[in-house]
Design a protein around this motif. Structure first.
Motif, PDB file in Angstrom:
ATOM      1  N   SER A 151       0.824  -1.218   0.000  1.00  0.00           N
ATOM      2  CA  SER A 151       0.000   0.000   0.000  1.00  0.00           C
ATOM      3  C   SER A 151       0.854   1.262   0.000  1.00  0.00           C
ATOM      4  CB  SER A 151      -0.919   0.008   1.224  1.00  0.00           C
ATOM      5  OG  SER A 151      -1.797  -1.091   1.194  1.00  0.00           O
ATOM      6  N   ALA A 152       1.962   1.226   0.737  1.00  0.00           N
ATOM      7  CA  ALA A 152       2.813   2.421   0.848  1.00  0.00           C
ATOM      8  C   ALA A 152       3.425   2.785  -0.501  1.00  0.00           C
ATOM      9  CB  ALA A 152       3.907   2.181   1.881  1.00  0.00           C
ATOM     10  N   CYS A 212       2.931   5.838  -2.861  1.00  0.00           N
ATOM     11  CA  CYS A 212       3.619   7.118  -2.639  1.00  0.00           C
ATOM     12  C   CYS A 212       4.976   7.051  -3.332  1.00  0.00           C
ATOM     13  CB  CYS A 212       3.848   7.361  -1.150  1.00  0.00           C
ATOM     14  SG  CYS A 212       2.345   7.381  -0.166  1.00  0.00           S
ATOM     15  N   TRP A 271      -4.065  -2.081   4.701  1.00  0.00           N
ATOM     16  CA  TRP A 271      -3.718  -0.681   4.981  1.00  0.00           C
ATOM     17  C   TRP A 271      -4.150   0.195   3.809  1.00  0.00           C
ATOM     18  CZ3 TRP A 271       2.138   1.021   5.226  1.00  0.00           C
ATOM     19  CH2 TRP A 271       2.243   2.253   5.854  1.00  0.00           C
ATOM     20  N   PHE A 272      -5.282  -0.167   3.213  1.00  0.00           N
ATOM     21  CA  PHE A 272      -5.717   0.545   2.012  1.00  0.00           C
ATOM     22  C   PHE A 272      -7.221   0.789   2.060  1.00  0.00           C
ATOM     23  CE2 PHE A 272      -5.931   1.284  -2.663  1.00  0.00           C
ATOM     24  CZ  PHE A 272      -4.865   2.168  -2.777  1.00  0.00           C
ATOM     25  N   GLN A 308      -2.635   8.602  -0.542  1.00  0.00           N
ATOM     26  CA  GLN A 308      -1.220   8.835  -0.244  1.00  0.00           C
ATOM     27  C   GLN A 308      -1.081   9.554   1.099  1.00  0.00           C
ATOM     28  OE1 GLN A 308      -0.291  10.973  -3.854  1.00  0.00           O
ATOM     29  NE2 GLN A 308       0.713   9.182  -4.801  1.00  0.00           N
ATOM     30  N   ILE A 364      -1.584   7.121   4.018  1.00  0.00           N
ATOM     31  CA  ILE A 364      -0.389   6.309   4.272  1.00  0.00           C
ATOM     32  C   ILE A 364       0.686   7.148   4.991  1.00  0.00           C
ATOM     33  CG2 ILE A 364       1.565   5.173   3.105  1.00  0.00           C
ATOM     34  CD1 ILE A 364      -0.917   3.466   2.887  1.00  0.00           C
ATOM     35  N   ARG A 365       0.910   8.324   4.455  1.00  0.00           N
ATOM     36  CA  ARG A 365       1.968   9.176   5.022  1.00  0.00           C
ATOM     37  C   ARG A 365       1.671   9.545   6.464  1.00  0.00           C
ATOM     38  NH1 ARG A 365       1.831  12.368  -0.541  1.00  0.00           N
ATOM     39  NH2 ARG A 365       3.507  11.242  -1.609  1.00  0.00           N
ATOM     40  N   HIS A 404       0.051   7.764   8.710  1.00  0.00           N
ATOM     41  CA  HIS A 404       0.378   6.646   9.608  1.00  0.00           C
ATOM     42  C   HIS A 404       1.889   6.491   9.785  1.00  0.00           C
ATOM     43  CE1 HIS A 404      -3.796   4.666   8.937  1.00  0.00           C
ATOM     44  NE2 HIS A 404      -3.762   5.318  10.074  1.00  0.00           N
ATOM     45  N   SER A 424       5.088   1.686   8.938  1.00  0.00           N
ATOM     46  CA  SER A 424       4.314   2.189  10.092  1.00  0.00           C
ATOM     47  C   SER A 424       4.360   1.229  11.278  1.00  0.00           C
ATOM     48  CB  SER A 424       2.865   2.450   9.671  1.00  0.00           C
ATOM     49  OG  SER A 424       2.205   1.239   9.373  1.00  0.00           O
ATOM     50  N   GLY A 477      -1.990   2.040  11.989  1.00  0.00           N
ATOM     51  CA  GLY A 477      -2.656   1.820  10.707  1.00  0.00           C
ATOM     52  C   GLY A 477      -4.165   1.740  10.774  1.00  0.00           C
TER      53      GLY A 477
END
Lengths: 490, 490
Positions: A282-283, A286, A309-310, A380, A383-384, A386, A412, A463
């Motif tokens: 997921s990360a 980015c 995580w999405f 994005q 994610i950032r 977390h 994370s 998360g």
């Protein structure tokens, strides 16, 4: 049908409307009060048996009766994965968009095993998996326009199983079925236990599953030298190396295996190369984290769990392959009762042949709704945020000399532990096990653990969608509070 | 997190409430208008690609925009399994109660792989599977109080796979891993293709899957003599019989294998005996149909799909085993990161060890809600009503000399065909294929087909929750209408 005696008819649009509105309010109220529950359920084994009757009722009960039971009897036995204070395992995101998608999927209630059983289910899945492949900048061979494509599996366990079977059967078609006992699988010892389970299911000889040792010198990532050595040794004794599983973001500590060089080794040896990025994938939407999957170009298959995580409610595990025919050759069935013109003419994708089960839900709806209702930029940002909170937690730990951060934080997850006082190293594991128990039994937060190089480690995984900075700060204060008396006892 | 630019936050109780109420109305309106859609989607392969963008949006879109797209672009590609005019395959029931259960499961959004990850999820599943075992009058060995128990799998394919693996590994522990190529599986050639797929996955030698021939003399049920002969022959050549799959209600024609005598043969030969009652098991909650599973006492495992004909939204496949340890020995994993006191002390059931995937949804909620919101008496009434409607259809077919009922109707499926005129027997298959195409392409009803003893057969499966007598009558009129011109051409 005589429906006297039915409170609810089997299906009725207006009864569905009325009762589902009640259920929406129940669920919204749950989220409103979610912080009031112990995160980790505090019930004892067997608690529910005493609270429910021994048998199903003969006569219908009202929704309100059932909702009362859920509040009084079920919720105390729930571990609240969506609580902002859930830091255990890896997150399993629910979101408004994901929830709406689940509702719609359950509402339409189609079974999309073949294209014809709901063309939209198959086609939306192909399109949305292409969308995500592009967000992740996966190589074009993973797109549905060529020989590859994406598919939604239930879990990463199923994803690794189906590609292992495809790889197995690729080889067995060449060497014959009695080659099975010679097949060898490679991965690091940090690889998820799903790989071993897949090997067991697929009949790979238990002694031929090489889980290569890792240590802190590579931050628990797989050493290409160790892999090369193992392959050479196996080839020398007449075994057949056939499958390599690399991980981007291992479950214990988010270790990242070096895809680029591992892919070359796999290629040189004709080995299927699977990349498990269930959590960390997921990360990679980015740009600043995308480099962790550099080398995915050399992979035969790639997996990411949108349900981790999405913001896409469980289950939604995304698998891409470069050679869909390998999957199909292993997993297809073609019974008469499922034959239809579109399938027979090979004009369509029938996802039943890409997975273990026959039936499948319309899971692409929720992923599509997540992508559309949030949009890439917000995802994005999600994610950032977390990762920023995990970084905050890492800094808090680092500032307290009684603790140590055990492996460098990458995404994370923070792996840390309480240092045993007076260098009584042998007590460290007991100390941290006790700390974890005490912290979790407060019900205020829920963390989990792992063991790395023999050390018992606490895992703090940020998360959950509702987690904010204050939750991280309060969690840290709680951990510090509970650590102090433990250190005095030691 | 800065949520400027988010229409929807990742999770917010009030936004969930507001938007989920909209979704409820969308779904209720869908059911209100469900008869206005073509039952079988009439789109062409690839239709959706042209209607959607090539990539995910950068910025969020509104729920209304998405709902408009669902109405305009997705629904035309949906085959409406919940339509009262859906008579294809077997039904896959949605109901108000089942839908509410799905909503709640998605709302709580827990992942129940181990007891500790939500004790209520595991315990409710055990309790509700016990409830259903009692409704079906399964032997006590299938109850969770002893060595056995029930578990919810996704599909019957997964159910047969996990018990096949358990049986395989039971034998391999005795004879060693290199015995794999000697293992033999038995079933009738009417058995669901899921069995063959399970064999393929589990590495059973493709030549050792005995799908024994059936014919109209036994109404396509498995002949015990044929089974005995096959086993004797295999034993004589040194092979190892290890697994027998019997079916109660085959997919093609609802054939019922003779469980009692098959069970004895299995017992005498030390073979694992699995009973697949995926479709017809539901009927066995009615005393007058229970006798079809007489002999289940001799089975090692039993499977029924609550998501077919039991008002529980897909997926919800119920599997009971007498020896849970056999499953656990095949499927358990115990990585450090999942260890916890309750599991280590063996005080609890961890369903991760009873299934292929690790993660699992809280699926018992929907089954529990179906049982409570409808009650046993209404569920029996529901089953009886569909069987009555199928009987009506059977009578209508029998009254028209241009058609024949091909196998005796047992449950809610009628197998029939249009007779080729002037004894042109060779044209019968083409004729019925054409009739099916023409009928389905009207969009007014959707049926499917099978082939029995070389004859192309039309399958009319009653079982959608909204189907009433008028739908059956209208379906029959449509079939008659479309048959007439076909007969003139022939």
């Amino acid at each position: 049908m005589d429906t006297t005696g039915w409170n609810l008819k089997p299906m009725d649009a207006e009864q569905l409307r009325e009762n589902a509105h009640k259920m929406v309010d129940f669920i919204a109220d749950y989220y409103k009060t979610i912080e009031s529950f112990p995160v980790l359920s505090q019930v004892e084994p067997g608690y529910l048996r005493n609270l429910l009757p021994d048998s199903a009722p003969n006569r219908p009960e009202s929704l309100q009766t059932v909702l009362n039971d859920i509040q009084a009897k079920i919720l105390p036995g729930v571990t609240h994965w969506q609580s902002p204070n859930f830091f255990a395992y890896y997150p399993s995101n629910s979101s408004v968009a994901g929830f709406l998608g689940e509702m719609l999927s359950a509402g339409l209630s189609i079974v999309g095993f073949s294209w014809i059983t709901s063309p939209a289910a198959t086609e939306l899945e192909m399109i949305v998996l292409d969308w995500l492949a592009k967000l992740l900048k996966l190589p074009d061979e993973f797109l549905s326009s060529g020989q590859g494509g994406g598919v939604i599996q239930g879990t990463a366990s199923e994803a690794v199983l189906v590609v292992l079977l495809a790889a197995r059967d690729n080889v067995l078609r060449k060497v014959g079925n009695n080659g099975l006992e010679k097949l060898v699988v490679y991965a690091s010892n940090q690889t998820h236990s799903a790989l071993q389970k897949a090997c067991q299911i697929g009949g790979i000889h238990p002694e031929n599953c090489r889980l290569l040792k890792t240590d802190s010198s590579t931050n628990y990532s797989l050493s290409p030298d160790a892999l090369n050595d193992a392959i050479s040794h196996d080839l020398a004794v007449g075994l057949i190396p056939f499958f390599l599983c690399a991980t981007v973001g291992t479950t214990s500590s988010t270790a990242v295996d070096p895809l680029l060089v591992l892919g070359e080794i796999a290629k040189n040896n004709g080995i299927w190369f699977h990349v498990d990025a269930a959590y960390a994938g997921s990360a990679c939407i980015c740009p600043e984290y995308r480099h962790y999957i550099n080398g995915v170009e050399g992979a035969d298959s790639f997996n990411m769990n949108a349900h981790k995580w999405f913001l896409t409610n469980f289950d939604c595990s995304l698998l891409w392959v470069k050679d869909k025919n390998a999957l199909i050759q292993s997993l297809s069935t073609n019974p008469e009762f499922l034959k239809n013109k579109a399938s027979q003419a090979n004009m369509v994708v029938d996802y039943k042949d890409w997975q273990i089960p026959l039936g499948r839900r319309f899971r692409s709806l929720k992923l599509w709704m997540v992508l559309r209702l949030y949009g890439l930029e917000n995802l994005q940002c999600y994610i950032r945020n977390h990762i920023k909170l995990a970084k905050l937690f890492e800094e808090l730990v680092a500032e307290d000399p009684r603790f140590e951060v055990v492996t460098p934080r990458i995404f994370s997850l923070v792996c840390f532990r309480l240092l045993p006082p007076n260098n009584k190293g042998e007590k460290g594991n007991e100390l941290n096990r006790d700390l974890l128990d005490i912290v979790n039994s407060t019900g205020k937060i829920f963390m989990s653990h792992t063991v790395l190089s023999g050390k018992y480690i606490l895992r703090f995984a940020v998360g959950a969608p509702l987690t904010e900075e204050r939750h991280v700060n309060e969690a840290w204060e709680l951990i510090q509070d509970k650590a102090s008396p433990l250190l005095k006892i030691s």
